[in-house]
Design a protein around this motif. Structure first.
Motif, PDB file in Angstrom:
ATOM      1  N   ALA A 139       1.322  -0.539   0.034  1.00 12.16           N
ATOM      2  CA  ALA A 139       0.156  -0.204   0.123  1.00 12.16           C
ATOM      3  C   ALA A 139       1.012   1.172  -0.001  1.00 12.16           C
ATOM      4  O   ALA A 139       2.136   1.283   0.836  1.00 12.16           O
ATOM      5  CB  ALA A 139      -1.299   0.083   1.162  1.00 12.16           C
ATOM      6  N   ILE A 140       0.223   2.053  -0.663  1.00 10.30           N
ATOM      7  CA  ILE A 140       1.431   3.574  -1.069  1.00 10.30           C
ATOM      8  C   ILE A 140       0.452   4.730   0.419  1.00 10.30           C
ATOM      9  O   ILE A 140      -0.982   4.810   0.002  1.00 10.30           O
ATOM     10  CB  ILE A 140       1.309   3.963  -1.932  1.00 10.30           C
ATOM     11  CG1 ILE A 140       2.250   2.899  -3.043  1.00 10.30           C
ATOM     12  CG2 ILE A 140       1.779   5.733  -2.297  1.00 10.30           C
ATOM     13  CD1 ILE A 140       2.601   3.062  -4.452  1.00 10.30           C
ATOM     14  N   HIS A 141       1.697   4.899   0.825  1.00 10.99           N
ATOM     15  CA  HIS A 141       0.885   6.442   1.722  1.00 10.99           C
ATOM     16  C   HIS A 141       1.684   7.317   1.375  1.00 10.99           C
ATOM     17  O   HIS A 141       2.957   7.524   1.095  1.00 10.99           O
ATOM     18  CB  HIS A 141       1.196   6.099   2.853  1.00 10.99           C
ATOM     19  CG  HIS A 141       0.260   7.765   3.598  1.00 10.99           C
ATOM     20  ND1 HIS A 141      -1.212   7.773   3.509  1.00 10.99           N
ATOM     21  CD2 HIS A 141       1.184   8.807   5.014  1.00 10.99           C
ATOM     22  CE1 HIS A 141      -0.978   9.220   4.609  1.00 10.99           C
ATOM     23  NE2 HIS A 141       0.439   9.810   4.935  1.00 10.99           N
ATOM     24  N   SER A 142       0.914   8.244   0.717  1.00 13.29           N
ATOM     25  CA  SER A 142       1.186   9.861   0.256  1.00 13.29           C
ATOM     26  C   SER A 142       0.604  10.428   1.635  1.00 13.29           C
ATOM     27  O   SER A 142       0.278  10.782   1.642  1.00 13.29           O
ATOM     28  CB  SER A 142       1.076  10.143  -1.236  1.00 13.29           C
ATOM     29  OG  SER A 142       1.747   9.754  -2.272  1.00 13.29           O
ATOM     30  N   SER A 143       2.154  11.679   2.146  1.00 10.89           N
ATOM     31  CA  SER A 143       2.344  12.371   2.884  1.00 10.89           C
ATOM     32  C   SER A 143       1.500  13.213   1.865  1.00 10.89           C
ATOM     33  O   SER A 143       0.991  13.940   0.950  1.00 10.89           O
ATOM     34  CB  SER A 143       3.805  12.800   3.185  1.00 10.89           C
ATOM     35  OG  SER A 143       3.913  13.792   2.041  1.00 10.89           O
ATOM     36  N   CYS A 144       1.224  14.424   2.720  1.00 11.62           N
ATOM     37  CA  CYS A 144      -0.266  15.359   2.130  1.00 11.62           C
ATOM     38  C   CYS A 144       0.594  16.378   1.557  1.00 11.62           C
ATOM     39  O   CYS A 144      -0.066  17.733   0.794  1.00 11.62           O
ATOM     40  CB  CYS A 144      -0.774  16.307   3.405  1.00 11.62           C
ATOM     41  SG  CYS A 144      -1.540  15.531   4.645  1.00 11.62           S
ATOM     42  N   SER A 145       2.056  16.610   2.173  1.00 14.29           N
ATOM     43  CA  SER A 145       3.413  17.292   1.513  1.00 14.29           C
ATOM     44  C   SER A 145       2.994  16.874  -0.278  1.00 14.29           C
ATOM     45  O   SER A 145       3.057  17.794  -0.951  1.00 14.29           O
ATOM     46  CB  SER A 145       4.375  17.862   1.793  1.00 14.29           C
ATOM     47  OG  SER A 145       4.104  18.196   3.321  1.00 14.29           O
ATOM     48  N   ALA A 146       3.778  15.847  -0.382  1.00 14.77           N
ATOM     49  CA  ALA A 146       3.586  15.712  -1.636  1.00 14.77           C
ATOM     50  C   ALA A 146       2.250  15.168  -2.573  1.00 14.77           C
ATOM     51  O   ALA A 146       2.456  15.829  -3.448  1.00 14.77           O
ATOM     52  CB  ALA A 146       3.952  13.820  -1.405  1.00 14.77           C
ATOM     53  N   LEU A 147       1.440  15.582  -2.088  1.00 16.65           N
ATOM     54  CA  LEU A 147      -0.075  14.960  -2.415  1.00 16.65           C
ATOM     55  C   LEU A 147      -0.799  16.831  -3.454  1.00 16.65           C
ATOM     56  O   LEU A 147      -1.802  17.272  -4.013  1.00 16.65           O
ATOM     57  CB  LEU A 147      -1.038  14.845  -1.133  1.00 16.65           C
ATOM     58  CG  LEU A 147      -1.678  13.472  -1.904  1.00 16.65           C
ATOM     59  CD1 LEU A 147      -2.762  12.726  -0.461  1.00 16.65           C
ATOM     60  CD2 LEU A 147      -2.600  13.013  -2.755  1.00 16.65           C
ATOM     61  N   ARG A 148      -0.441  17.357  -2.075  1.00 18.85           N
ATOM     62  CA  ARG A 148      -1.015  18.574  -1.802  1.00 18.85           C
ATOM     63  C   ARG A 148       0.167  20.372  -1.907  1.00 18.85           C
ATOM     64  O   ARG A 148       0.243  20.428  -2.393  1.00 18.85           O
ATOM     65  CB  ARG A 148      -1.504  19.222  -1.427  1.00 18.85           C
ATOM     66  CG  ARG A 148      -2.942  18.484  -1.127  1.00 18.85           C
ATOM     67  CD  ARG A 148      -4.067  18.326   0.275  1.00 18.85           C
ATOM     68  NE  ARG A 148      -4.404  17.650   0.845  1.00 18.85           N
ATOM     69  CZ  ARG A 148      -4.407  16.374   1.301  1.00 18.85           C
ATOM     70  NH1 ARG A 148      -5.100  15.925   0.525  1.00 18.85           N
ATOM     71  NH2 ARG A 148      -3.834  15.099   2.930  1.00 18.85           N
TER      72      ARG A 148
END
Lengths: 249, 478
Positions: A139-148
């Motif tokens: 599973a991949i969790h992207s950080s909020c910083s990466a996402l937004r």
């Protein structure tokens, strides 16, 4: 976007969290870049981007620490950061932090060559991941910083998607924050705790063998919750995961 | 609710958060409701480019309104007056309430019907009127429900969002024992409609909010779904609209792009069922409409917010609630935990400015800076940036700060912590010593780290720092 990079050298900004707690993620980042033919420079005077103080409302302390980092990147090489959160601080908040200040120009100039690691691998190196590993589910969790803030979360998806033996599963509420938020976890521990507890459960429900992220802050938070609860997939930074897959071990 | 909104916000925030998190029903209600509204909003914006352009346009419209605010307000007053609408100015909530009660005084008014208005929540108008002996009835279904339950709104668009269908059914059963019990939404709505119809017909005055006040034409725009706004503003002989001064827009042509993004961002509707444009009281030849229309324009701290070149973006808000709907903190603690009129991200920016940092600055700590609010804001208010700014105003404001109560949350222990942190991370020598000590003595690292370890295991320093590993591997250092 260029896939025929002329970069010969990059600076690696290791981040304070990786330096003390997850140095393997930093070393894996260096090795990945070196394997791609890039000379990596690790400026020894580096410490922290200043984000913890900046996000806590202590801007002059953040500025003093950030100012020290400005001296670390004298040549015009790209600055690669294996964390979207710290990269976001350097790229978007350094210019703001030094606005009207003697170091404003320098902060802008450095900010313009800051890349989050997966962003650098995909956009500048056209990195083609090699997969010599056993078949596995992640599973991949992207950080909020990466996402937004940085808008680079599709790069980790692309990199992991390029690994033939790796199946990606998706957790519910994938784009929702894990609840770390730096000093938020200290100032609002109960809200942060509720967030990470639910995040950990949704990831565990996927049955993934590993959780991969581009940010060690999220991994420390979610992985810490897995440990506390006594179950959950192994957590790994994307650089370590890519390196491991390319080595087949 | 233990006391009035907007009082003792800082001091009770922690307790309220604890209570909200301990209530699984509340958390379920919010999650279910917000999942639905987020999905509906997303469906309305299939084309990211169109959304991007519309947000830029709407941001520009709102920024223009605020830039020209004094002249637009003068123009608005002139146009409204020419149209026969009486304009009143209120510096604060108390003055606004007095203006309203003075209008009603001696007119034989007993019953007042209200359309939804957050600004009157801000002033505590219902309480003021009830103390003077008026009967005040909320006519928006959500507002009606929470008025029955004697609770404040928990959301600026959906005030009863914290209640499940079954909780509302129980409330109706308790308050209206003569109506047979039902938990069917349509049947409950029908019951409320029958009750409210009579109130509309017998009300002596109507009070509403305003979504956009058009300076060019002197038009008050009201966005709603239930027709209660139209009835509140047309059935009784007196209509009083109350709004904040920032709601003015320059031209009539500014309204469609704002309306289009407002309804889609708020409830995921392409357009609401009703859109009212109020331009005058009843004219001689007309058969219906109020005999007089008033507009109360409230400042209540807004002019002061406009003084700051960064925080003035707060006033662009069109009260769609999208930031609230997408907030991972709000979904867990709900609106009442904030203890303020405006909850969620916009509340954490607006309320500390409106009430002062000393009263509500702590709201800004309840944010992981995840950025979702800023991403969905239809007028591109940089909410995470402003929340961060409120934190700076709380601890280390600039010398020319105009924010009320700035630096009032500064405490010496925290100041010292950050001074030490700065000294450590500014000195490669001290920092190197620190990481070497921490890695060598890693077995001594504490396994309990306050609240962190209530939910997680504590991280341990690695055996060697990245600095040490890079040096050992001979990675270039310049």
């Amino acid at each position: 976007m260029s896939n025929q990079t002329t970069d010969t050298h990059v600076y690696l900004f290791g981040t304070c969290l990786i330096d003390l707690l997850y140095p393997d993620a930093g070393m894996a980042s260096i090795e990945l870049l070196q394997n791609a033919g890039i000379q990596v420079i690790f400026p020894p005077a580096q410490s922290c981007c200043g984000q913890p103080a900046f996000n806590s409302g202590f801007r002059s302390e953040a500025r003093e620490v950030a100012r020290k980092q400005l001296d670390c990147f004298p040549k015009s090489y790209p600055v690669v950061v294996p964390s979207a959160s710290c990269a976001g601080m350097m790229k978007h908040h350094w210019p703001e932090l030094f606005e009207g200040n003697r170091d404003e120009e320098r902060a802008y100039e450095i900010a313009s060559r800051v890349y989050e690691l997966t962003e650098y691998l995909v956009d500048r190196l056209d990195y083609q991941p090699v997969d010599k590993g056993e078949s596995t589910t992640v599973a991949i969790h992207s950080s909020c910083s990466a996402l937004r803030e940085m808008g680079v979360a599709d790069r980790i998806e692309k990199l992991v998607g390029g690994l033939q033996q790796v199946t990606c599963v998706e957790q519910a509420y994938k784009s929702e924050c894990c609840g770390f938020g730096g000093t938020f976890a200290v100032k609002q521990p109960e809200i942060s705790g509720a967030m990470v507890t639910e995040k950990a459960a949704s990831i565990r429900d996927t049955g993934a063998e590993r959780l991969i992220s581009q940010d060690c802050g999220c991994l420390m938070n979610i992985g810490g919750a897995f440990e506390k609860q006594g179950e959950g997939p192994e957590c790994q930074h994307i650089a370590e995961f890519l390196l491991e897959r390319s080595n087949g071990s | 609710m233990d006391h009035k909104l907007g009082e003792e916000v800082n001091s009770r925030f922690g307790k309220r958060i604890g209570e909200a998190l301990a209530d699984p029903q509340i958390r379920r209600n919010f999650r279910n409701a917000l999942d639905g509204v987020m999905a509906k909003r997303a469906e309305q914006f299939p084309d990211p480019d169109e959304l991007w352009q519309l947000r830029n346009l709407d941001k520009a419209i709102r920024a223009n309104s605020l830039h020209k605010l004094p002249q637009l307000l003068e123009q608005l007053e002139q146009q409204l007056t020419d149209n026969g609408i009486q304009v009143h100015w209120a510096v604060d909530g108390e003055e606004a309430n007095k203006i309203v009660s003075d209008i009603l005084d001696g007119r034989g008014v007993k019953k007042i019907i209200k359309g939804k208005s957050m600004v009157t929540e801000e002033t505590g108008l219902n309480h003021h009127l009830e103390q003077l002996g008026y009967e005040v009835i909320e006519s928006d279904l959500g507002e009606y429900i929470i008025q029955l339950a004697e609770e404040p709104p928990s959301h600026i668009v959906a005030p009863a969002i914290h209640k499940s269908r079954l909780e509302i059914a129980d409330l109706f059963a308790e308050k209206f024992p003569d109506i047979p019990y039902t938990d069917d939404v349509d049947e409950m709505t029908h019951s409320a409609r029958l009750i409210l119809r009579k109130e509309f017909a017998s009300a002596d005055a109507g009070i509403s909010g305003v979504n956009f006040a058009v300076a060019e034409t002197g038009t008050l725009c009201l966005v709603e779904n239930e027709g209660n706004g139209r009835l509140s503003t047309t059935a009784p002989p007196i209509h009083i609209a109350v709004t904040g001064i920032e709601k003015v827009v320059e031209k009539l042509s500014d309204v469609p792009p704002l309306l289009s993004i407002l309804t889609r961002s708020a409830t995921g509707q392409p357009i609401t069922t009703y859109f009212n444009m109020i331009s005058s009281p009843r004219k001689e030849h007309e058969l219906d409409g109020p005999e007089e229309v008033h507009l109360v324009l409230l400042d209540n701290g807004r002019s002061a917010i406009r003084e700051d070149d960064e925080l003035d973006a707060t006033l662009r808000c069109i009260r769609c609630g999208a930031c609230i709907n997408h907030c991972p903190v709000y979904v867990r603690v709900g609106g009442h935990a904030y203890g303020t009129v405006y909850p969620g991200p916009i509340g954490s920016v607006l309320e500390p400015q409106r009430l002062g940092i000393h009263e509500a600055g702590k709201l800004a700590t309840a944010c992981s800076l995840c950025g979702r609010c800023g991403e969905v804001c239809p007028v591109k208010i940089p909410l995470p940036q402003l929340i961060n700014r409120i934190r700076a105003e709380s601890n280390e404001a600039a010398s020319d700060s105009t924010v009320r109560g700035h630096n009032s949350l500064r405490n010496q222990k925290e100041v010292l912590t950050w001074k030490l942190w700065s000294a450590l991370y500014c000195s490669p020598l001290l920092y190197g010593l620190f990481t070497r000590t921490a890695t060598v003595l890693r077995v001594l690292a504490p396994s309990k780290l306050g609240a962190w370890t209530r939910y997680r295991k504590a991280p341990k320093p690695a055996a060697r720092s990245l600095h040490a590993m890079a040096a050992r591997k001979g990675v270039d250092h310049e």
